[in-house]
Design a protein around this motif. Sequence first.
Motif, mmCIF file in Angstrom:
data_model
loop_
_atom_site.group_PDB
_atom_site.id
_atom_site.type_symbol
_atom_site.label_atom_id
_atom_site.label_comp_id
_atom_site.label_asym_id
_atom_site.label_seq_id
_atom_site.Cartn_x
_atom_site.Cartn_y
_atom_site.Cartn_z
ATOM 1 N N ILE A 96 0.856 -1.183 0.000
ATOM 2 C CA ILE A 96 0.000 0.000 0.000
ATOM 3 C C ILE A 96 0.889 1.229 0.000
ATOM 4 O O ILE A 96 1.585 1.511 0.978
ATOM 5 C CB ILE A 96 -0.939 0.009 1.218
ATOM 6 C CG1 ILE A 96 -1.825 -1.242 1.202
ATOM 7 C CG2 ILE A 96 -1.793 1.270 1.240
ATOM 8 C CD1 ILE A 96 -2.633 -1.426 2.467
ATOM 9 N N ASP A 97 0.874 1.960 -1.107
ATOM 10 C CA ASP A 97 1.726 3.132 -1.296
ATOM 11 C C ASP A 97 0.876 4.382 -1.068
ATOM 12 O O ASP A 97 -0.016 4.694 -1.857
ATOM 13 C CB ASP A 97 2.293 3.114 -2.713
ATOM 14 C CG ASP A 97 3.291 4.228 -2.981
ATOM 15 O OD1 ASP A 97 3.387 5.165 -2.158
ATOM 16 O OD2 ASP A 97 3.965 4.169 -4.027
ATOM 17 N N LEU A 98 1.155 5.107 0.017
ATOM 18 C CA LEU A 98 0.364 6.272 0.400
ATOM 19 C C LEU A 98 0.905 7.586 -0.167
ATOM 20 O O LEU A 98 0.380 8.647 0.143
ATOM 21 C CB LEU A 98 0.304 6.370 1.927
ATOM 22 C CG LEU A 98 -0.302 5.162 2.664
ATOM 23 C CD1 LEU A 98 -0.175 5.353 4.171
ATOM 24 C CD2 LEU A 98 -1.760 4.953 2.275
ATOM 25 N N ARG A 99 1.920 7.533 -1.000
ATOM 26 C CA ARG A 99 2.532 8.753 -1.526
ATOM 27 C C ARG A 99 1.684 9.379 -2.626
ATOM 28 O O ARG A 99 0.933 8.701 -3.327
ATOM 29 C CB ARG A 99 3.918 8.449 -2.098
ATOM 30 C CG ARG A 99 4.927 7.938 -1.093
ATOM 31 C CD ARG A 99 6.224 7.566 -1.780
ATOM 32 N NE ARG A 99 5.998 6.496 -2.768
ATOM 33 C CZ ARG A 99 6.894 6.097 -3.663
ATOM 34 N NH1 ARG A 99 8.072 6.704 -3.714
ATOM 35 N NH2 ARG A 99 6.617 5.118 -4.509
ATOM 36 N N GLY A 100 1.862 10.692 -2.796
ATOM 37 C CA GLY A 100 1.253 11.378 -3.914
ATOM 38 C C GLY A 100 2.055 11.144 -5.186
ATOM 39 O O GLY A 100 3.224 10.744 -5.142
ATOM 40 N N PRO A 101 1.451 11.381 -6.358
ATOM 41 C CA PRO A 101 2.128 11.118 -7.633
ATOM 42 C C PRO A 101 3.451 11.856 -7.784
ATOM 43 O O PRO A 101 4.396 11.334 -8.390
ATOM 44 C CB PRO A 101 1.112 11.596 -8.684
ATOM 45 C CG PRO A 101 -0.208 11.522 -7.991
ATOM 46 C CD PRO A 101 0.065 11.854 -6.551
ATOM 47 N N ASP A 102 3.550 13.083 -7.241
ATOM 48 C CA ASP A 102 4.777 13.859 -7.418
ATOM 49 C C ASP A 102 5.906 13.409 -6.500
ATOM 50 O O ASP A 102 7.003 13.962 -6.540
ATOM 51 C CB ASP A 102 4.516 15.351 -7.241
ATOM 52 C CG ASP A 102 3.977 15.711 -5.868
ATOM 53 O OD1 ASP A 102 3.653 14.779 -5.096
ATOM 54 O OD2 ASP A 102 3.872 16.914 -5.559
ATOM 55 N N GLU A 103 5.652 12.400 -5.676
ATOM 56 C CA GLU A 103 6.703 11.852 -4.812
ATOM 57 C C GLU A 103 7.319 10.585 -5.400
ATOM 58 O O GLU A 103 8.324 10.093 -4.894
ATOM 59 C CB GLU A 103 6.130 11.503 -3.440
ATOM 60 C CG GLU A 103 5.593 12.680 -2.660
ATOM 61 C CD GLU A 103 4.962 12.228 -1.351
ATOM 62 O OE1 GLU A 103 5.681 12.182 -0.338
ATOM 63 O OE2 GLU A 103 3.748 11.904 -1.358
#
Length: 243
Positions: free
Chosen positions: A53-60
């Motif tokens: 589960i990747d909680l990062r935003g696209p720009d990260e």
Amino acid sequence: MSTLINFRDAAAAADPGAVHARPGVLFRSAQPYDGPSAAPQKTLAENGITTVIDLRGPDECLDGDWGRPEPGVEIVRTPLDTGFEISQRWAGELRDAADLGAFYLDMAQSSPQALAVAVRAAARPGGVLIHCAAGKDRTGLMTALLLSLLGVPDQGVVEDYTRTAEALPAIFARLAERPHAQALNTETMDIPEVILQAPAGAIAEFLRLVAERFGDAEGFLTHCGVEPETLQAFRAKAEAGRG
């Protein structure tokens, strides 16, 4: 040894006697830094992790952060993003651990759909790994909710969260190296000091606020749209003595 920084079995860290939570089910870490290397995939395989589960935003994110996942491993991207509006609301307000805990709840409440997607993914069969960038704030609040859902006492949740402090120097060093707009330089950027820490009071305040406003983690997750059958499925696989 894992190649993932800040990697651990959260259930084992929070509940070492396996009184409430089964070990080998719920893991947490910082983001991978190995690019196309197979090393992160080896960590997943060795621990029976089939859902990330990747909680990062696209720009990260960078292409190849997880390389090419092995068959049977799914990367679920569900950004739990601070967002511009939240950042503006909290500008200059993050002074101590209690402020950070309140910020966590604001961030969680502002992303109910992302939280619901994360819980549904966590309820799937097999081990699950939760991560954001540092594996501290977004990962911390998500892990806290899931551990609380299993009945792990607040003190155990706090003990798991504070273990991230040991990894912070390595985390910040690697974040600063990211060839990306979101690279973090803790020496030149104006970042509240408490954001650079993992104080016990932050996650304790988050849990207190959840209980005060929603009754408990189940009440909050239900408020976010998580179905009763999803909560039951997660408990069935992750509660001690079950699964």
